[in-house]
Write a protein that holds these residues in place. Structure first.
Motif, PDB file in Angstrom:
ATOM      1  N   MET A 124       0.834  -1.193   0.000  1.00 13.86           N
ATOM      2  CA  MET A 124       0.000   0.000   0.000  1.00 13.86           C
ATOM      3  C   MET A 124       0.872   1.247   0.000  1.00 13.86           C
ATOM      4  O   MET A 124       2.038   1.211   0.385  1.00 13.86           O
ATOM      5  CB  MET A 124      -0.930   0.019   1.207  1.00 13.86           C
ATOM      6  CG  MET A 124      -0.256   0.291   2.532  1.00 13.86           C
ATOM      7  SD  MET A 124      -1.414   0.384   3.924  1.00 13.86           S
ATOM      8  CE  MET A 124      -2.441   1.757   3.479  1.00 13.86           C
ATOM      9  N   THR A 139      -4.328   0.808  -1.924  1.00 19.82           N
ATOM     10  CA  THR A 139      -3.968  -0.528  -1.449  1.00 19.82           C
ATOM     11  C   THR A 139      -4.143  -1.583  -2.529  1.00 19.82           C
ATOM     12  O   THR A 139      -4.910  -1.412  -3.466  1.00 19.82           O
ATOM     13  CB  THR A 139      -4.836  -0.919  -0.242  1.00 19.82           C
ATOM     14  OG1 THR A 139      -6.199  -0.912  -0.646  1.00 19.82           O
ATOM     15  CG2 THR A 139      -4.644   0.049   0.903  1.00 19.82           C
ATOM     16  N   ASP A 141      -5.468  -5.179  -3.899  1.00 26.36           N
ATOM     17  CA  ASP A 141      -6.758  -5.858  -3.738  1.00 26.36           C
ATOM     18  C   ASP A 141      -6.727  -6.872  -2.595  1.00 26.36           C
ATOM     19  O   ASP A 141      -7.705  -7.021  -1.865  1.00 26.36           O
ATOM     20  CB  ASP A 141      -7.169  -6.570  -5.029  1.00 26.36           C
ATOM     21  CG  ASP A 141      -7.619  -5.601  -6.108  1.00 26.36           C
ATOM     22  OD1 ASP A 141      -7.986  -4.459  -5.760  1.00 26.36           O
ATOM     23  OD2 ASP A 141      -7.599  -5.982  -7.292  1.00 26.36           O
ATOM     24  N   ASP A 144      -7.294  -5.065   0.595  1.00 33.66           N
ATOM     25  CA  ASP A 144      -8.700  -4.656   0.726  1.00 33.66           C
ATOM     26  C   ASP A 144      -9.590  -5.821   1.127  1.00 33.66           C
ATOM     27  O   ASP A 144     -10.464  -5.675   1.974  1.00 33.66           O
ATOM     28  CB  ASP A 144      -9.211  -4.060  -0.593  1.00 33.66           C
ATOM     29  CG  ASP A 144      -8.816  -2.612  -0.757  1.00 33.66           C
ATOM     30  OD1 ASP A 144      -8.394  -1.986   0.235  1.00 33.66           O
ATOM     31  OD2 ASP A 144      -8.926  -2.104  -1.886  1.00 33.66           O
ATOM     32  N   ARG A 145      -9.378  -6.960   0.488  1.00 34.92           N
ATOM     33  CA  ARG A 145     -10.219  -8.126   0.812  1.00 34.92           C
ATOM     34  C   ARG A 145      -9.997  -8.581   2.246  1.00 34.92           C
ATOM     35  O   ARG A 145     -10.932  -8.960   2.935  1.00 34.92           O
ATOM     36  CB  ARG A 145      -9.932  -9.273  -0.160  1.00 34.92           C
ATOM     37  CG  ARG A 145     -10.558  -9.088  -1.527  1.00 34.92           C
ATOM     38  CD  ARG A 145     -10.498 -10.370  -2.355  1.00 34.92           C
ATOM     39  NE  ARG A 145      -9.148 -10.881  -2.546  1.00 34.92           N
ATOM     40  CZ  ARG A 145      -8.323 -10.495  -3.525  1.00 34.92           C
ATOM     41  NH1 ARG A 145      -8.703  -9.592  -4.388  1.00 34.92           N
ATOM     42  NH2 ARG A 145      -7.122 -11.023  -3.630  1.00 34.92           N
ATOM     43  N   GLN A 149     -12.327  -2.178   3.231  1.00 34.86           N
ATOM     44  CA  GLN A 149     -12.312  -0.763   2.880  1.00 34.86           C
ATOM     45  C   GLN A 149     -12.813   0.122   4.017  1.00 34.86           C
ATOM     46  O   GLN A 149     -12.362   1.249   4.170  1.00 34.86           O
ATOM     47  CB  GLN A 149     -13.165  -0.534   1.616  1.00 34.86           C
ATOM     48  CG  GLN A 149     -13.073   0.858   1.052  1.00 34.86           C
ATOM     49  CD  GLN A 149     -11.684   1.234   0.573  1.00 34.86           C
ATOM     50  OE1 GLN A 149     -10.991   0.423  -0.026  1.00 34.86           O
ATOM     51  NE2 GLN A 149     -11.267   2.450   0.852  1.00 34.86           N
ATOM     52  N   TRP A 152      -9.911   1.331   6.121  1.00 38.19           N
ATOM     53  CA  TRP A 152      -9.132   2.390   5.461  1.00 38.19           C
ATOM     54  C   TRP A 152      -9.899   3.714   5.506  1.00 38.19           C
ATOM     55  O   TRP A 152      -9.305   4.769   5.745  1.00 38.19           O
ATOM     56  CB  TRP A 152      -8.805   2.023   4.021  1.00 38.19           C
ATOM     57  CG  TRP A 152      -8.087   0.723   3.815  1.00 38.19           C
ATOM     58  CD1 TRP A 152      -8.426  -0.259   2.940  1.00 38.19           C
ATOM     59  CD2 TRP A 152      -6.895   0.245   4.468  1.00 38.19           C
ATOM     60  NE1 TRP A 152      -7.532  -1.297   3.008  1.00 38.19           N
ATOM     61  CE2 TRP A 152      -6.587  -1.018   3.943  1.00 38.19           C
ATOM     62  CE3 TRP A 152      -6.072   0.774   5.458  1.00 38.19           C
ATOM     63  CZ2 TRP A 152      -5.486  -1.757   4.356  1.00 38.19           C
ATOM     64  CZ3 TRP A 152      -4.972   0.033   5.867  1.00 38.19           C
ATOM     65  CH2 TRP A 152      -4.685  -1.217   5.330  1.00 38.19           C
ATOM     66  N   ASN A 153     -11.197   3.656   5.261  1.00 34.68           N
ATOM     67  CA  ASN A 153     -12.017   4.873   5.299  1.00 34.68           C
ATOM     68  C   ASN A 153     -11.996   5.507   6.688  1.00 34.68           C
ATOM     69  O   ASN A 153     -11.967   6.737   6.813  1.00 34.68           O
ATOM     70  CB  ASN A 153     -13.452   4.573   4.881  1.00 34.68           C
ATOM     71  CG  ASN A 153     -13.561   4.215   3.415  1.00 34.68           C
ATOM     72  OD1 ASN A 153     -12.663   4.472   2.627  1.00 34.68           O
ATOM     73  ND2 ASN A 153     -14.670   3.597   3.049  1.00 34.68           N
ATOM     74  N   CYS A 179      -2.425   2.161   9.916  1.00 32.17           N
ATOM     75  CA  CYS A 179      -2.207   1.257   8.778  1.00 32.17           C
ATOM     76  C   CYS A 179      -1.245   0.142   9.170  1.00 32.17           C
ATOM     77  O   CYS A 179      -1.470  -1.030   8.841  1.00 32.17           O
ATOM     78  CB  CYS A 179      -1.641   2.031   7.588  1.00 32.17           C
ATOM     79  SG  CYS A 179      -2.796   3.152   6.798  1.00 32.17           S
TER      80      CYS A 179
END
Length: 189
Positions: A124, A139, A141, A144-145, A149, A152-153, A179
């Motif tokens: 990332m 980032t 995928d 993210d999985r 998300q 991160w938000n 992070c």
């Protein structure tokens, strides 16, 4: 326009190094003063100012065309040069365009630093563009999985809240630490 001093840059670099030491994922931090030069805006607004000056001079009787043209040229040059000052230039650029340029820069940085890395692994980029007031966590995928998300938000939302109080370096350090915590949980060293 927000700036970070050398001490803040060093502090953020140390935080990024601490994250790299705890995770197997690639972690990159990129902080830029601006994401684009926006070279067209000072010239376009300078030309607009010269046209307005020309229109105002047109109603003045007895002014020769050479004089009017010279005045327009001076207005164009002075306005264009004045609008080259970065804080003023950034005021001319629409917010949506600034954020789009910053977003493109962040994704190019991700491609260059993570996807094109010699040792290909997931990773990332924490990207911040100070002039555009833009931050993004770009980032892989797989991250993210695994992490989601929404996490991160939440990190970006916390950074935004801290940055609004003027503590940009503190917000970035907290984002880097958050992070790193998620990366260490899901992708330990």
């Amino acid at each position: 326009m927000a700036k970070l001093d050398a001490i803040e840059h060093a502090r953020l670099s140390q935080a990024a190094e601490a994250v790299r030491a705890t995770t197997s994922a690639r972690f990159e931090l990129l902080i830029v003063p601006v994401s684009d030069r926006y070279a067209l805006y000072p010239v376009a607004y300078g030309a607009f100012a010269a046209l307005i000056a020309g229109g105002l001079l047109a109603v003045r009787p007895g002014l020769s065309l050479d004089d009017a043209f010279a005045i327009e040229a001076v207005v164009f040059v002075l306005a264009s040069l004045a609008l080259e000052w970065p804080p003023l230039k950034l005021l001319l650029v629409p917010r949506r365009l600034k954020h789009e340029r910053a977003r493109q820069f962040a994704h190019r940085a991700f491609a260059a630093r993570i996807l094109a890395a010699h040792e290909r692994r997931l990773g990332m980029v924490v990207f911040a563009s100070l002039g555009e007031r833009y931050v993004e966590l770009v980032t892989d995928d797989a991250l993210d999985r695994r992490i989601g998300q929404d996490k991160w938000n939440a990190i970006v939302a916390e950074f935004t809240a801290t940055a609004k109080t003027g503590r940009i370096a503190d917000g970035l350090e907290n984002a880097i630490t958050a992070c790193g915590w998620h990366l260490a949980q899901h992708f330990p060293r």
